[in-house]
Enzyme design. Structure first.
Site, PDB file in Angstrom:
ATOM      1  N   LYS A  29       0.835  -1.215   0.000  1.00  0.00           N
ATOM      2  CA  LYS A  29       0.000   0.000   0.000  1.00  0.00           C
ATOM      3  C   LYS A  29       0.866   1.260   0.000  1.00  0.00           C
ATOM      4  CE  LYS A  29      -2.794   0.789   3.725  1.00  0.00           C
ATOM      5  NZ  LYS A  29      -2.615   2.100   4.391  1.00  0.00           N
ATOM      6  N   GLY A 102      -4.924   7.835   5.700  1.00  0.00           N
ATOM      7  CA  GLY A 102      -4.018   8.785   6.349  1.00  0.00           C
ATOM      8  C   GLY A 102      -2.811   9.093   5.481  1.00  0.00           C
ATOM      9  N   ARG A 130      -8.263  11.896  12.734  1.00  0.00           N
ATOM     10  CA  ARG A 130      -6.831  11.638  12.903  1.00  0.00           C
ATOM     11  C   ARG A 130      -6.018  12.937  12.961  1.00  0.00           C
ATOM     12  NH1 ARG A 130      -5.293   6.659   9.179  1.00  0.00           N
ATOM     13  NH2 ARG A 130      -3.335   6.803  10.355  1.00  0.00           N
ATOM     14  N   SER A 175       7.555   8.807  12.407  1.00  0.00           N
ATOM     15  CA  SER A 175       6.456   8.725  11.443  1.00  0.00           C
ATOM     16  C   SER A 175       6.963   8.884  10.011  1.00  0.00           C
ATOM     17  CB  SER A 175       5.410   9.810  11.731  1.00  0.00           C
ATOM     18  OG  SER A 175       4.552   9.947  10.606  1.00  0.00           O
ATOM     19  N   ASP A 323       2.289  -1.323  11.839  1.00  0.00           N
ATOM     20  CA  ASP A 323       0.950  -1.722  11.377  1.00  0.00           C
ATOM     21  C   ASP A 323       0.649  -3.191  11.677  1.00  0.00           C
ATOM     22  OD1 ASP A 323       0.618   0.825  10.476  1.00  0.00           O
ATOM     23  OD2 ASP A 323       1.235   0.370   8.421  1.00  0.00           O
ATOM     24  N   LYS A 350      -4.272   5.492  14.919  1.00  0.00           N
ATOM     25  CA  LYS A 350      -4.377   4.884  13.593  1.00  0.00           C
ATOM     26  C   LYS A 350      -5.851   4.910  13.166  1.00  0.00           C
ATOM     27  CE  LYS A 350       0.028   4.015  13.246  1.00  0.00           C
ATOM     28  NZ  LYS A 350       0.861   4.749  12.302  1.00  0.00           N
ATOM     29  N   ARG A 395      -7.153  -3.612   9.660  1.00  0.00           N
ATOM     30  CA  ARG A 395      -6.150  -4.530  10.232  1.00  0.00           C
ATOM     31  C   ARG A 395      -6.720  -5.299  11.424  1.00  0.00           C
ATOM     32  NH1 ARG A 395      -2.322  -3.755   6.806  1.00  0.00           N
ATOM     33  NH2 ARG A 395      -1.831  -1.651   6.116  1.00  0.00           N
TER      34      ARG A 395
HETATM   35  O1  SPQ Z   1      -2.610   5.379   5.457  1.00  0.00           O
HETATM   36  P1  SPQ Z   1      -2.944   5.031   6.862  1.00  0.00           P
HETATM   37  O2  SPQ Z   1      -4.439   5.050   7.050  1.00  0.00           O
HETATM   38  O3  SPQ Z   1      -2.245   5.880   7.883  1.00  0.00           O
HETATM   39  O4  SPQ Z   1      -2.464   3.515   7.061  1.00  0.00           O
HETATM   40  C1  SPQ Z   1      -1.672   2.805   8.037  1.00  0.00           C
HETATM   41  C2  SPQ Z   1      -2.210   1.316   7.960  1.00  0.00           C
HETATM   42  O5  SPQ Z   1      -2.296   0.608   8.954  1.00  0.00           O
HETATM   43  O6  SPQ Z   1      -2.455   0.886   6.839  1.00  0.00           O
HETATM   44  C3  SPQ Z   1      -1.755   3.358   9.458  1.00  0.00           C
HETATM   45  F1  SPQ Z   1      -2.843   3.254  10.046  1.00  0.00           F
HETATM   46  O7  SPQ Z   1      -0.300   2.724   7.632  1.00  0.00           O
HETATM   47  C4  SPQ Z   1       0.652   3.805   7.692  1.00  0.00           C
HETATM   48  C5  SPQ Z   1       1.710   3.491   8.722  1.00  0.00           C
HETATM   49  O8  SPQ Z   1       1.182   3.263   9.994  1.00  0.00           O
HETATM   50  C6  SPQ Z   1       1.273   3.937   6.328  1.00  0.00           C
HETATM   51  C7  SPQ Z   1       2.537   4.734   6.332  1.00  0.00           C
HETATM   52  C8  SPQ Z   1       3.115   5.212   5.051  1.00  0.00           C
HETATM   53  O9  SPQ Z   1       2.761   4.679   3.973  1.00  0.00           O
HETATM   54  O10 SPQ Z   1       3.968   6.123   5.103  1.00  0.00           O
HETATM   55  C9  SPQ Z   1       3.232   5.009   7.487  1.00  0.00           C
HETATM   56  C10 SPQ Z   1       2.764   4.608   8.824  1.00  0.00           C
HETATM   57  O11 SPQ Z   1       2.158   5.725   9.468  1.00  0.00           O
HETATM   58  P2  SPQ Z   1       3.009   6.746  10.393  1.00  0.00           P
HETATM   59  O12 SPQ Z   1       1.949   7.568  11.060  1.00  0.00           O
HETATM   60  O13 SPQ Z   1       3.752   5.872  11.365  1.00  0.00           O
HETATM   61  O14 SPQ Z   1       3.895   7.526   9.541  1.00  0.00           O
END
Ligand code: SPQ
Length: 442
Positions: A29, A102, A130, A175, A323, A350, A395
């Site tokens: 993804k 997100g 969020r 992040s 995740d 999340k 998830r």
């Molecule tokens: O896109 P979204 O909704 O934030 O998806 C999640 C997931 O579980 O699919 C988080 F809920 O993945 C994020 C991940 O947790 C995807 C991501 C990325 O592609 O950069 C980074 C992570 O988030 P973060 O907040 O740690 O940067």
């Protein structure tokens, strides 16, 4: 946190089963999002294969279409992006709706901050809760003009025509979304933009920028880009998503007699916390045929059932498995002894509060699971039968489906429509691998 569409989905998982065979889960993804973003801004035509046709990635794709990018597909994981160059995006005629995603909103906020036009971005009930201050605060330091609600949540209103300048930013949390947002804004900023992370997070943006010919400098935990460069179209082969493979890794590890091979899974070192943690718990995981595909390491992963033991999860593994904790909590519920997770407060923001929602579900199934502010303490034992609420979190829904493999009776999981955000075809693939799972539209 429920899905905004009118109908929803209930999963009914029968107890028992084992996972077997060779399967390939859908594309990554995170990489799929970035392939559309960078492909759109590149000069030339980018061909993507293995693209995840989930709702989150389609939201990103539609956002770029709405900004004038011609995109063919997706068809069988193939997408062709006719790049418009760094300055070729057009003002969308309506707000960009990003659904549950997100990643779309946070990465796009960096790109939108640098465009000559105004943009509004909104999302579903979950995304609307969020936190966005984590991106809007540093973007403002770069000169962006961005508005949120009073509590720092979407919708985001980005004012166009601003001149951005580079900053040196030390992120308060680990992040990849914040890092990526700032690097993408940095492509347009005067001077250098540097982001320092407290711990390594997924580096797909950096790798893909390099793949599009954009220089990225790394020094320890700091990554920098110079503004004013260009992206050159390329080919992207998206590996299978390790986060989606996780459900099958955990299912095979806990269900006696399981022996499954997950093909062509991305094993980027910034994503393999789940493999490291499962191995520490005593799981039998073998990486085969390690190779490289489109700038990302991949492997086939064989998982056989084994006796798991509870562990204290090393905190440095947390961002590398962020995740995967819903599924890892299920593994912990099947392990002998206590598993302790700390340093994972990010799980609370999340798609749902993944600490509370998983603890509630495990307790409903008779597991001794105690949430803490930044993690969970789980004493392994039997998983019972019952009903759990996924709170619209993909998830969580898929993790509890795997728990049924070892449950004493059926498990019903409510609010599962959002499984389609990251794993279209999950039910069919899970049944093919050995689960007995029905999806009912309600
Ligand atoms: O896109 P979204 O909704 O934030 O998806 C999640 C997931 O579980 O699919 C988080 F809920 O993945 C994020 C991940 O947790 C995807 C991501 C990325 O592609 O950069 C980074 C992570 O988030 P973060 O907040 O740690 O940067």
């Amino acid at each position: 946190m429920s899905n905004s569409s009118e109908s929803n989905v209930i999963f009914r998982a029968a107890a028992g089963g084992k996972l077997q065979g060779h399967i390939r889960v859908p594309g990554d993804k995170s990489i799929s999002h970035r392939s559309i973003m960078l492909g759109s801004l590149a000069e030339g035509v980018t061909e993507v294969s293995g693209f995840l046709e989930g709702e989150d990635n389609i939201a990103t794709l539609e956002a770029f279409r709405a900004m004038g990018v011609q995109i063919e597909g997706p068809a069988d994981g193939r997408v062709t992006v006719h790049g418009v160059g760094m300055h070729g995006l057009k003002a969308p005629t309506r707000p960009l709706y990003l659904g549950n995603s997100g990643t779309s909103m946070r990465l796009l906020s960096g790109l939108m901050a640098a465009q000559p036009f105004d943009v509004e971005m909104s999302g579903d009930a979950s995304l609307s809760k969020r936190p966005m201050k984590r991106v809007t605060d540093p973007l403002r330091l770069m000169g962006a003009v961005v508005e949120t609600t009073a509590t720092g949540t979407p919708p985001l209103k980005v004012k166009g025509g601003q001149k951005l300048h580079g900053i040196d930013y030390v992120m308060p949390m680990a992040s990849a979304q914040v890092k990526s947002c700032l690097l993408l804004a940095g492509l347009y900023a005067a001077g250098t933009t540097c982001v320092t992370e407290p711990a390594p997070t997924r580096d797909h943006t950096e790798r893909m920028l390099a793949g599009f010919g954009y220089p990225v400098e790394r020094r320890g935990n700091t990554v920098c880009v110079q503004g004013g460069g260009r992206l050159t179209a390329t080919k992207i082969d998206v590996p299978a998503d390790i986060s989606s493979a996780t459900f099958f890794m955990v299912g095979a590890a806990i269900a006696a007699g399981s022996d499954i091979v997950l093909e062509h899974v991305g094993i980027n070192p910034t994503r393999i916390g789940v493999i490291n943690i499962l191995r520490l718990m005593g799981a039998d995981l073998e990486l085969r045929n390690e190779r490289e595909a489109g700038g990302e390491p991949v492997a086939d992963i064989r998982v056989r059932a084994s006796k798991l033991k509870g562990i204290r999860i090393p905190e440095e593994q947390v961002p590398l498995a962020i995740d995967e904790f819903p599924a890892l909590f299920v593994a912990a519920a099947c392990a002998e002894g206590e598993t302790v997770l700390t340093g994972a407060e990010e799980l609370r923001v999340k798609e749902s509060d993944r600490i509370q929602v998983m603890a509630d579900g495990l307790v409903a199934l008779g597991v001794d699971a105690r949430p803490t502010p930044d993690g969970m303490i789980i004493r392994g034992g039997r998983i019972g039968s019952g009903q759990v609420d996924s709170h619209g979190d993909h998830r969580i829904a898929m993790s509890f489906a795997m728990a049924a493999l070892v449950a004493s009776g059926p498990i019903t999981i409510t609010d599962c429509a959002n499984v389609n955000t990251s794993f279209p075809g999950f039910v069919a693939l899970a049944n093919r691998a050995g689960l007995t799972l029905q999806a009912e539209i309600v």
